[in-house]
Scaffold this active site. Structure first.
Site, mmCIF file in Angstrom:
data_model
loop_
_atom_site.group_PDB
_atom_site.id
_atom_site.type_symbol
_atom_site.label_atom_id
_atom_site.label_comp_id
_atom_site.label_asym_id
_atom_site.label_seq_id
_atom_site.Cartn_x
_atom_site.Cartn_y
_atom_site.Cartn_z
ATOM 1 N N HIS A 30 0.853 -1.190 0.000
ATOM 2 C CA HIS A 30 0.000 0.000 0.000
ATOM 3 C C HIS A 30 0.886 1.236 0.000
ATOM 4 C CE1 HIS A 30 1.102 0.218 4.216
ATOM 5 N NE2 HIS A 30 0.618 -1.004 4.408
ATOM 6 N N HIS A 33 4.087 1.327 2.208
ATOM 7 C CA HIS A 33 5.247 0.607 1.659
ATOM 8 C C HIS A 33 5.852 1.396 0.498
ATOM 9 C CE1 HIS A 33 2.670 -2.968 3.030
ATOM 10 N NE2 HIS A 33 3.762 -3.084 3.766
ATOM 11 N N GLN A 149 8.245 -1.842 16.936
ATOM 12 C CA GLN A 149 9.057 -2.770 16.136
ATOM 13 C C GLN A 149 10.394 -2.127 15.771
ATOM 14 O OE1 GLN A 149 7.465 -5.244 12.791
ATOM 15 N NE2 GLN A 149 8.223 -3.597 11.508
ATOM 16 N N SER A 181 -1.828 -3.117 5.654
ATOM 17 C CA SER A 181 -2.335 -4.212 4.807
ATOM 18 C C SER A 181 -3.641 -4.747 5.378
ATOM 19 C CB SER A 181 -1.306 -5.336 4.732
ATOM 20 O OG SER A 181 -0.087 -4.822 4.265
HETATM 21 P P1 AMP Z 1 4.494 -4.824 6.874
HETATM 22 O O1 AMP Z 1 4.344 -5.255 5.454
HETATM 23 O O2 AMP Z 1 3.209 -4.450 7.523
HETATM 24 O O3 AMP Z 1 5.360 -5.753 7.688
HETATM 25 O O4 AMP Z 1 5.316 -3.460 6.818
HETATM 26 C C1 AMP Z 1 6.539 -3.357 6.154
HETATM 27 C C2 AMP Z 1 7.130 -2.013 6.459
HETATM 28 O O5 AMP Z 1 6.248 -0.995 6.022
HETATM 29 C C3 AMP Z 1 7.374 -1.789 7.957
HETATM 30 O O6 AMP Z 1 8.598 -1.127 8.133
HETATM 31 C C4 AMP Z 1 6.201 -0.908 8.331
HETATM 32 O O7 AMP Z 1 6.463 -0.079 9.445
HETATM 33 C C5 AMP Z 1 6.035 -0.083 7.080
HETATM 34 N N1 AMP Z 1 4.694 0.497 7.012
HETATM 35 C C6 AMP Z 1 3.523 -0.162 7.160
HETATM 36 N N2 AMP Z 1 2.497 0.713 7.099
HETATM 37 C C7 AMP Z 1 3.037 1.942 6.913
HETATM 38 C C8 AMP Z 1 2.499 3.256 6.773
HETATM 39 N N3 AMP Z 1 1.189 3.495 6.799
HETATM 40 N N4 AMP Z 1 3.359 4.291 6.610
HETATM 41 C C9 AMP Z 1 4.695 4.070 6.580
HETATM 42 N N5 AMP Z 1 5.259 2.858 6.701
HETATM 43 C C10 AMP Z 1 4.454 1.805 6.865
#
Ligand code: AMP
Length: 269
Positions: A30, A33, A149, A181
């Site tokens: 999204h 990412h 995290q 997500s």
């Molecule tokens: P995930 O796929 O949820 O494990 O996230 C992968 C990376 O994207 C992690 O470093 C998250 O912190 C970052 N991330 C997820 N959502 C957002 C968002 N809305 N804004 C900025 N970074 C994000």
């Protein structure tokens, strides 16, 4: 764009001496990412994105199974962004190195999400440690949306690897709730509730900036949010530098985790 299905193949073909940026994700990409990827592309010569839904960080099997997956669409997005490398490892590829997976959290770190999701961050630290051991990136880009995290990755892994960890800002839908997500699992009604909840928290944050004594209104905010969600797991104000409870007007951050039906969302302001 080169797609690798195994870390070993990637290690043989990617030149780690070039300025490489790494963006680990669980896919279902999204705008959050995409913003990390764009930042990496601006700062680095080559960008590698991993897509791996890591089973060891899910403390409920049902949550792992229902986590949104959309690989074809993810690859389209990554191609359009002109990402250089994509890593889509198999579970066995990651888990053959069991020792790295055994990272224990200190008792004092069992707060916020780690209090409510036992084993979650151990799983996250394990997989990131395997990635960083094998992928000698210059920078790793991560979102502030998952603030705890990032804090724990810096604390437990920051000194063990040369890769520099870069915090990136949270990207929000129409300036309200954070892209996630899991938002794909929300009903229309719950999307509205997510907007209402983030607006309450944003206003609360601004109120505290204006008048720090308003932190004591957290009980009212707790009540307001509880009415808009199925379950409020936690709402806490902590020091953003060490996640302790001792705060002042310059270092406070509001952390929240709540359920809309059975979808768990987190955010911070
Ligand atoms: P995930 O796929 O949820 O494990 O996230 C992968 C990376 O994207 C992690 O470093 C998250 O912190 C970052 N991330 C997820 N959502 C957002 C968002 N809305 N804004 C900025 N970074 C994000």
């Amino acid at each position: 764009m080169i797609i690798f299905k195994s870390i070993n193949k990637l290690k043989n073909q990617v030149n780690f001496k070039a300025n490489l940026g790494f963006v680990p994700t669980m896919g279902s990409l999204h705008k959050g990412h995409i913003s990390l990827i764009k930042t990496s592309k601006q700062k680095c010569y080559k960008t590698l994105v991993s897509i791996f839904v890591n089973p060891s960080q899910f403390n409920k099997k049902k949550d792992y199974r229902s986590y949104p997956r959309n690989l074809n669409n993810d690859l389209k997005i990554l191609k359009k962004l002109k990402v250089d490398y994509v890593l889509i490892p198999k579970i066995n590829d990651i888990y053959k190195t069991k020792r790295e997976m055994q990272i224990k959290l200190n008792k004092t770190d069992k707060i916020l999400c780690s209090k409510y999701r036992p084993g979650h961050f151990e799983g996250v630290l394990g997989v990131i440690s395997i990635f960083l051991k094998n992928i000698k990136a210059k920078f790793m880009f991560m979102g502030n949306k998952d603030f705890q995290q990032l804090y724990l990755i810096r604390k437990y892994l920051g000194k063990r690897f040369k890769t520099k960890i870069i915090n990136c800002k949270t990207i929000r839908f129409k300036n309200s709730f954070a892209y996630s997500s899991r938002n794909k699992l929300l009903s229309k009604k719950n999307l509205k509730n997510a907007i209402l909840i983030s607006n309450v928290l944003k206003r609360f944050h601004n109120l505290i900036i204006k008048d720090f004594s308003k932190v004591k209104e957290i009980k009212n905010i707790n009540y307001k949010i509880s009415k808009k969600c199925s379950k409020l797991e936690y709402l806490e104000i902590r020091n953003k530098d060490n996640l302790r409870k001792k705060i002042n007007r310059n270092n406070f951050k509001i952390f929240v985790a709540y359920y809309l039906d059975d979808v768990r969302l987190i955010d911070n302001f």
